[in-house]
Write a protein that holds these residues in place. Structure first.
Motif, short mmCIF file in Angstrom:
data_model
loop_
_atom_site.label_atom_id
_atom_site.label_comp_id
_atom_site.label_asym_id
_atom_site.label_seq_id
_atom_site.Cartn_x
_atom_site.Cartn_y
_atom_site.Cartn_z
N MET A 44 0.84 -1.04 -0.01
CA MET A 44 -0.03 0.09 0.00
C MET A 44 1.04 1.21 0.07
SD MET A 44 -3.07 0.83 2.67
CE MET A 44 -3.94 -0.40 2.34
N GLN A 45 0.55 2.20 -0.85
CA GLN A 45 1.07 3.40 -0.79
C GLN A 45 0.22 4.75 -0.14
OE1 GLN A 45 1.60 4.88 -4.86
NE2 GLN A 45 2.96 6.54 -4.33
N ALA A 46 1.03 5.35 0.70
CA ALA A 46 0.47 6.50 1.32
C ALA A 46 1.10 7.89 0.60
CB ALA A 46 0.58 6.68 2.68
N ILE A 47 0.24 8.68 0.25
CA ILE A 47 0.74 9.92 -0.43
C ILE A 47 0.30 11.09 0.85
CG2 ILE A 47 0.44 11.62 -1.90
CD1 ILE A 47 -0.10 9.47 -3.59
N VAL A 48 1.03 11.84 1.12
CA VAL A 48 0.74 12.71 2.24
C VAL A 48 0.94 14.31 1.90
CG1 VAL A 48 1.20 13.81 4.55
CG2 VAL A 48 1.60 11.14 4.08
N HIS A 49 -0.23 14.94 1.49
CA HIS A 49 -0.01 16.30 0.94
C HIS A 49 -0.14 17.22 1.98
CE1 HIS A 49 -2.30 19.98 -0.58
NE2 HIS A 49 -1.32 19.86 -1.14
N ILE A 50 1.03 18.10 2.22
CA ILE A 50 1.06 18.91 3.27
C ILE A 50 1.24 20.30 2.92
CG2 ILE A 50 1.77 17.36 5.16
CD1 ILE A 50 4.72 18.34 4.79
N GLY A 51 0.65 20.71 1.91
CA GLY A 51 0.74 22.10 1.23
C GLY A 51 0.50 23.37 2.28
N THR A 52 1.44 24.19 2.01
CA THR A 52 1.55 25.48 3.18
C THR A 52 -0.04 26.10 3.17
OG1 THR A 52 2.28 26.77 1.36
CG2 THR A 52 4.06 25.59 2.75
N GLU A 53 -0.39 26.71 4.07
CA GLU A 53 -1.62 27.40 4.08
C GLU A 53 -1.56 28.64 2.88
OE1 GLU A 53 0.24 27.28 7.24
OE2 GLU A 53 -1.45 26.39 8.65
N LYS A 54 -2.91 28.86 2.32
CA LYS A 54 -3.14 29.75 1.37
C LYS A 54 -2.50 29.68 0.11
CE LYS A 54 -5.23 31.77 4.68
NZ LYS A 54 -6.55 31.50 4.90
N THR A 55 -2.26 28.25 -0.27
CA THR A 55 -1.68 27.71 -1.41
C THR A 55 -2.70 26.97 -2.11
OG1 THR A 55 -0.65 25.89 -0.43
CG2 THR A 55 0.76 27.95 -0.65
N GLY A 56 -3.89 26.85 -1.83
CA GLY A 56 -4.76 26.26 -2.67
C GLY A 56 -5.18 24.82 -2.02
N VAL B 7 -4.63 8.80 0.29
CA VAL B 7 -4.05 10.02 0.16
C VAL B 7 -4.59 10.82 1.54
CG1 VAL B 7 -4.36 12.37 -1.02
CG2 VAL B 7 -4.32 10.26 -2.30
N PHE B 8 -3.79 11.44 2.11
CA PHE B 8 -4.04 12.23 3.31
C PHE B 8 -3.69 13.82 2.68
CE2 PHE B 8 -2.61 8.29 4.77
CZ PHE B 8 -3.67 7.99 5.64
N SER B 9 -4.33 14.78 3.39
CA SER B 9 -4.07 16.16 3.12
C SER B 9 -4.32 16.96 4.25
CB SER B 9 -4.94 16.52 1.98
OG SER B 9 -4.72 17.97 1.52
N SER B 10 -3.46 17.66 4.85
CA SER B 10 -3.79 18.74 5.68
C SER B 10 -2.35 19.71 6.07
CB SER B 10 -3.90 17.97 7.11
OG SER B 10 -4.01 19.25 8.13
N GLU B 11 -2.80 20.91 5.77
CA GLU B 11 -1.72 21.77 5.80
C GLU B 11 -1.02 22.18 7.46
OE1 GLU B 11 -5.76 23.90 5.99
OE2 GLU B 11 -4.74 22.42 4.92
N HIS B 12 -2.06 21.49 8.35
CA HIS B 12 -1.34 21.55 9.81
C HIS B 12 -0.29 20.61 9.80
CE1 HIS B 12 -4.93 23.90 10.57
NE2 HIS B 12 -5.74 22.95 9.96
N CYS B 13 -0.09 19.87 9.00
CA CYS B 13 1.32 19.13 9.10
C CYS B 13 2.40 19.52 8.82
CB CYS B 13 1.03 17.43 8.16
SG CYS B 13 -0.05 16.32 8.69
N TRP B 14 2.21 20.55 7.82
CA TRP B 14 3.41 21.46 7.52
C TRP B 14 3.73 22.51 8.63
CZ3 TRP B 14 3.45 26.86 6.58
CH2 TRP B 14 4.88 27.29 6.19
#
Length: 114
Positions: A1-13, A96-103
């Motif tokens: 299994m592959q996990a992709i963690v999207h941790i985009g910075t705040e205010k970048t979409g 897929v996980f996504s949270s800017e709070h990780c960044w």
């Protein structure tokens, strides 16, 4: 299994990406990608609350009523169990996980590793 963690910075979409993933959960699962509910319906904020060091007390921890070490430990156990069950039930090879709070909030090595 592959996990992709999207941790985009705040205010970048990041919110747009999270909204798209959330609104298209069923289509994603058919394409063998799981965007789980357990970490948060749209924004996976629970990841930040899960990974933060035990002594960190911030609005994420308050959101989930995590004020004591015991509450944090129980939250982590439940989170892992419920997330594992959801991901396994989806049967997808990619999650897929996504949270800017990780960044922005996970800054110490132990938090990032967790």
């Amino acid at each position: 299994m592959q996990a992709i963690v999207h941790i985009g910075t705040e205010k970048t979409g990041t919110t747009s990406i999270q909204s798209f993933m959330s609104l298209n959960r069923q289509a994603l699962v058919q394409g063998l990608v799981c965007y789980p509910y357990n970490p948060g319906h749209t924004n996976h904020m629970k990841l930040g609350a899960f990974a933060a060091n035990d002594d960190k007390r911030d609005d994420l921890r308050a959101r989930y009523k995590l004020f004591t070490t015991g509450e944090i430990e129980k939250f982590r156990r439940d989170f892992v169990r419920e997330l594992r069950d959801e991901v396994l039930a989806a049967g997808c090879p990619t999650v897929v996980f996504s949270s800017e709070h990780c960044w922005s909030r996970l800054i110490e090595d132990a938090e990032i590793v967790r």
